[in-house]
Design an enzyme around this catalytic site. Structure first.
Site, PDB file in Angstrom:
ATOM      1  N   CYS A  42      34.318  50.657  38.468  1.00  0.00           N
ATOM      2  CA  CYS A  42      35.176  49.461  38.482  1.00  0.00           C
ATOM      3  C   CYS A  42      36.638  49.814  38.269  1.00  0.00           C
ATOM      4  O   CYS A  42      37.507  49.399  39.037  1.00  0.00           O
ATOM      5  CB  CYS A  42      34.704  48.471  37.423  1.00  0.00           C
ATOM      6  SG  CYS A  42      35.754  46.999  37.313  1.00  0.00           S
ATOM      7  N   CYS A  47      36.730  47.630  41.410  1.00  0.00           N
ATOM      8  CA  CYS A  47      37.383  46.325  41.211  1.00  0.00           C
ATOM      9  C   CYS A  47      38.888  46.419  41.020  1.00  0.00           C
ATOM     10  O   CYS A  47      39.657  45.683  41.660  1.00  0.00           O
ATOM     11  CB  CYS A  47      36.795  45.616  39.997  1.00  0.00           C
ATOM     12  SG  CYS A  47      35.022  45.784  39.772  1.00  0.00           S
ATOM     13  N   LYS A  50      40.986  47.997  44.007  1.00  0.00           N
ATOM     14  CA  LYS A  50      40.775  47.090  45.139  1.00  0.00           C
ATOM     15  C   LYS A  50      41.605  45.831  44.978  1.00  0.00           C
ATOM     16  O   LYS A  50      42.282  45.392  45.921  1.00  0.00           O
ATOM     17  CB  LYS A  50      39.292  46.735  45.236  1.00  0.00           C
ATOM     18  CG  LYS A  50      38.962  45.661  46.256  1.00  0.00           C
ATOM     19  CD  LYS A  50      37.554  45.145  46.052  1.00  0.00           C
ATOM     20  CE  LYS A  50      37.438  44.331  44.777  1.00  0.00           C
ATOM     21  NZ  LYS A  50      36.058  43.841  44.540  1.00  0.00           N
ATOM     22  N   TYR A 176      30.032  42.448  50.478  1.00  0.00           N
ATOM     23  CA  TYR A 176      31.353  42.066  49.987  1.00  0.00           C
ATOM     24  C   TYR A 176      32.342  43.217  50.067  1.00  0.00           C
ATOM     25  O   TYR A 176      33.530  43.013  50.363  1.00  0.00           O
ATOM     26  CB  TYR A 176      31.265  41.486  48.578  1.00  0.00           C
ATOM     27  CG  TYR A 176      30.958  42.478  47.477  1.00  0.00           C
ATOM     28  CD1 TYR A 176      31.985  43.078  46.769  1.00  0.00           C
ATOM     29  CD2 TYR A 176      29.648  42.801  47.132  1.00  0.00           C
ATOM     30  CE1 TYR A 176      31.718  43.983  45.761  1.00  0.00           C
ATOM     31  CE2 TYR A 176      29.370  43.696  46.128  1.00  0.00           C
ATOM     32  CZ  TYR A 176      30.403  44.296  45.440  1.00  0.00           C
ATOM     33  OH  TYR A 176      30.139  45.194  44.451  1.00  0.00           O
ATOM     34  N   GLU A 180      35.838  42.882  52.114  1.00  0.00           N
ATOM     35  CA  GLU A 180      37.075  43.059  51.348  1.00  0.00           C
ATOM     36  C   GLU A 180      37.929  44.176  51.935  1.00  0.00           C
ATOM     37  O   GLU A 180      39.144  44.027  52.097  1.00  0.00           O
ATOM     38  CB  GLU A 180      36.742  43.354  49.887  1.00  0.00           C
ATOM     39  CG  GLU A 180      36.194  42.156  49.137  1.00  0.00           C
ATOM     40  CD  GLU A 180      35.681  42.504  47.754  1.00  0.00           C
ATOM     41  OE1 GLU A 180      35.532  41.579  46.935  1.00  0.00           O
ATOM     42  OE2 GLU A 180      35.435  43.703  47.474  1.00  0.00           O
ATOM     43  N   HIS A 434      45.989  16.656  40.078  1.00  0.00           N
ATOM     44  CA  HIS A 434      46.544  16.403  41.405  1.00  0.00           C
ATOM     45  C   HIS A 434      48.011  16.827  41.472  1.00  0.00           C
ATOM     46  O   HIS A 434      48.750  16.636  40.506  1.00  0.00           O
ATOM     47  CB  HIS A 434      46.439  14.897  41.709  1.00  0.00           C
ATOM     48  CG  HIS A 434      46.879  14.538  43.082  1.00  0.00           C
ATOM     49  ND1 HIS A 434      46.118  14.818  44.198  1.00  0.00           N
ATOM     50  CD2 HIS A 434      48.010  13.943  43.531  1.00  0.00           C
ATOM     51  CE1 HIS A 434      46.754  14.390  45.269  1.00  0.00           C
ATOM     52  NE2 HIS A 434      47.913  13.850  44.888  1.00  0.00           N
ATOM     53  N   GLU A 439      40.707  19.903  42.468  1.00  0.00           N
ATOM     54  CA  GLU A 439      40.293  18.523  42.214  1.00  0.00           C
ATOM     55  C   GLU A 439      39.208  18.066  43.176  1.00  0.00           C
ATOM     56  O   GLU A 439      38.469  17.115  42.899  1.00  0.00           O
ATOM     57  CB  GLU A 439      41.488  17.586  42.303  1.00  0.00           C
ATOM     58  CG  GLU A 439      42.071  17.413  43.694  1.00  0.00           C
ATOM     59  CD  GLU A 439      43.244  16.436  43.737  1.00  0.00           C
ATOM     60  OE1 GLU A 439      43.092  15.326  43.197  1.00  0.00           O
ATOM     61  OE2 GLU A 439      44.295  16.808  44.294  1.00  0.00           O
TER      62      GLU A 439
END
Length: 462
Positions: A42, A47, A50, A176, A180, A434, A439
């Site tokens: 990682c 991670c 990346k 993934y 990616e 908002h 939302e």
């Protein structure tokens, strides 16, 4: 028998370091061996580097959007070497922190490979050590396909050592990591082809998300090649040629194998001590993460269960509390939020529509829209999809899925709600913020469809 350590951890990645540090905090004598780099995949080749490269692509895209908002921005191109220097500096800093955390906790560290001699004895570099309990946390390793010329291709680790950006890239895979990498390389200026065997990428994700990411990647110029497999890689005049099962060829300057990872158990000597592994090489463990030898445990990618860094740290912490903290507990593998840092990103938690419908009737709520930023900028490929999957019987939200900007950040909060068992009514009475994309998750009112409903039985004709 007196042992050198109460716990010895093989592997200095997320799972191993967390377990070691917490166990030492509970008063255990702990040793850790890491043969490659502290922080594991990682921090060093996963991670962290990346995400830094994902950030780099975002700056290029924002600069392209700027004119629509009145900014006069001159873009002179991307400096790969400068990015690599900044990325590597941050990786080195974080890797060093892992070592400092262990030292601060009183853990004995070994920059060496460890393997079993017997059930309680390990060869650690040029030393032999004994331990009452042993944890295997050696992670995974990237794979190449077994095709002619595979040695000419790169694995995921190699992205972070490339001296320059390849102009034309073929990415093999549909998970993934493949998507990616495709988005990173395309975002920094490369031409990118992605090859995969299935009709849609991201096997195991919700089908609406899978279809939406195909649209998003295609609109940003990534060429997707579904329903094909690479058959061979050859080198011709300094370039690579990738043969495909449909008899087409692709020319490239680099080929990445993003075709999965294998548990990193080879050479540990597990067979000597009767630790069972499955056909893929993953250590077989029970719900307490015990292997077939009750004093030997395994965590993280090496058990090939939920291969995510936060899951590894959570299980490592829980194991240390259980063994040495007089606080027996488990980290749940259910409702684990996760993200895919494509462009735009994906966030998801809970069951897909297909998984939920297999368990019983569900109501499905879906919305698609263009975020405000891109109604102004007009940049293609930036539509957002949000989806809730709701149990008809209990009204509980079983799954939440999103493709769109800030999906990972939004899904972290949604993950709390889904993990607590929130109902659709709980979502509905929550006031939205908002104007935000988030939302939309609390204003979905119109059911798009129902799924998992069994058709009525037909009565036999008299």
């Amino acid at each position: 028998m007196t042992y050198d350590f109460d716990l010895f951890v093989i592997g200095g990645g997320s799972a191993g370091v967390r377990c070691a540090r917490i166990a030492a905090g509970h008063g255990a004598r702990v040793g850790v061996a890491e043969e490659r780099f502290w922080g594991g995949t990682c921090v060093n080749v996963g991670c962290v580097p990346k995400k830094i490269m994902v950030n780099a692509t975002e700056y290029g895209q924002w600069s392209a959007d700027a004119a629509a908002f009145g900014w006069d921005v001159e873009v002179k191109g991307h400096d790969w070497a400068r990015l690599a220097e900044a990325r590597d500096r941050e990786v080195a800093r974080l890797s060093g922190i892992y070592g400092k955390l262990l030292m601060g906790a009183g853990v004995t560290t070994f920059d060496a490979r460890a393997s079993f001699i017997d059930a309680h004895t390990l060869q650690v570099g040029d030393r032999r050590v004994t331990a009452e309990r042993i944890l295997v946390a050696t992670g995974g390793t990237a794979l190449r396909l077994e095709i002619p010329g595979a040695e000419l291709g790169l694995i995921s680790d190699d992205l972070f050592t490339l001296p320059t950006l390849p102009k034309r890239v073929v990415v093999i895979g549909a998970g993934y990591i493949a998507l990616e990498f495709a988005c990173i390389l395309r975002g920094l200026g490369a031409e990118v082809d992605v090859m995969y065997r299935a009709a849609l990428p991201l096997r195991g994700f919700d089908d609406d998300i899978r279809a939406a990411v195909v649209e998003a990647l295609t609109e940003q110029g990534i060429r997707l090649n579904p329903d094909v497999s690479p058959t061979r890689i050859t080198q011709v005049n300094g370039h690579l040629m990738v043969g495909m099962s449909n008899n087409f060829m692709r020319e490239a300057d680099a080929v990445f194998f993003c075709t999965g990872r294998a548990p990193n158990t080879r050479g540990l000597g597990l067979e000597k001590v009767g630790v069972e592994t499955n056909a893929a090489g993953a250590v077989v463990v029970d719900e307490e993460h015990r292997s077939s030898q009750p004093h030997i445990y395994a965590l993280g990618d090496v058990i090939d269960r939920v291969n995510l860094t936060p899951m590894a740290t959570a299980t490592g912490h829980a194991l240390a509390d259980t063994l040495f903290g007089n606080k027996p507990r488990r980290a749940s593998y259910d409702n684990v939020p996760t993200a895919v840092f494509t462009n735009p990103p994906i966030g998801t938690v809970g069951l897909s529509e297909q998984e939920a419908a297999a368990r019983g009737p569900v109501d499905v709520f879906v919305t698609r829209f263009t975020p405000m930023r891109h109604t102004i900028s007009g940049r293609p490929g930036r539509r957002t999809l949000m989806k809730l999957v709701v149990c008809q019987r209990t009204n509980r939200v079983l799954g939440a899925h999103m493709l769109g900007e800030d999906a990972a950040e939004i899904m972290q909060g949604i993950g709390i709600a889904v993990g607590m068992g929130a109902t659709k009514a709980d979502f509905d009475r929550t006031i939205g913020i908002h104007p935000t994309a988030a939302e939309e998750f609390v204003t979905l009112r119109t059911r798009a469809r129902e799924a998992g409903v069994q058709p009525p039985r037909q009565e036999a004709a008299e």
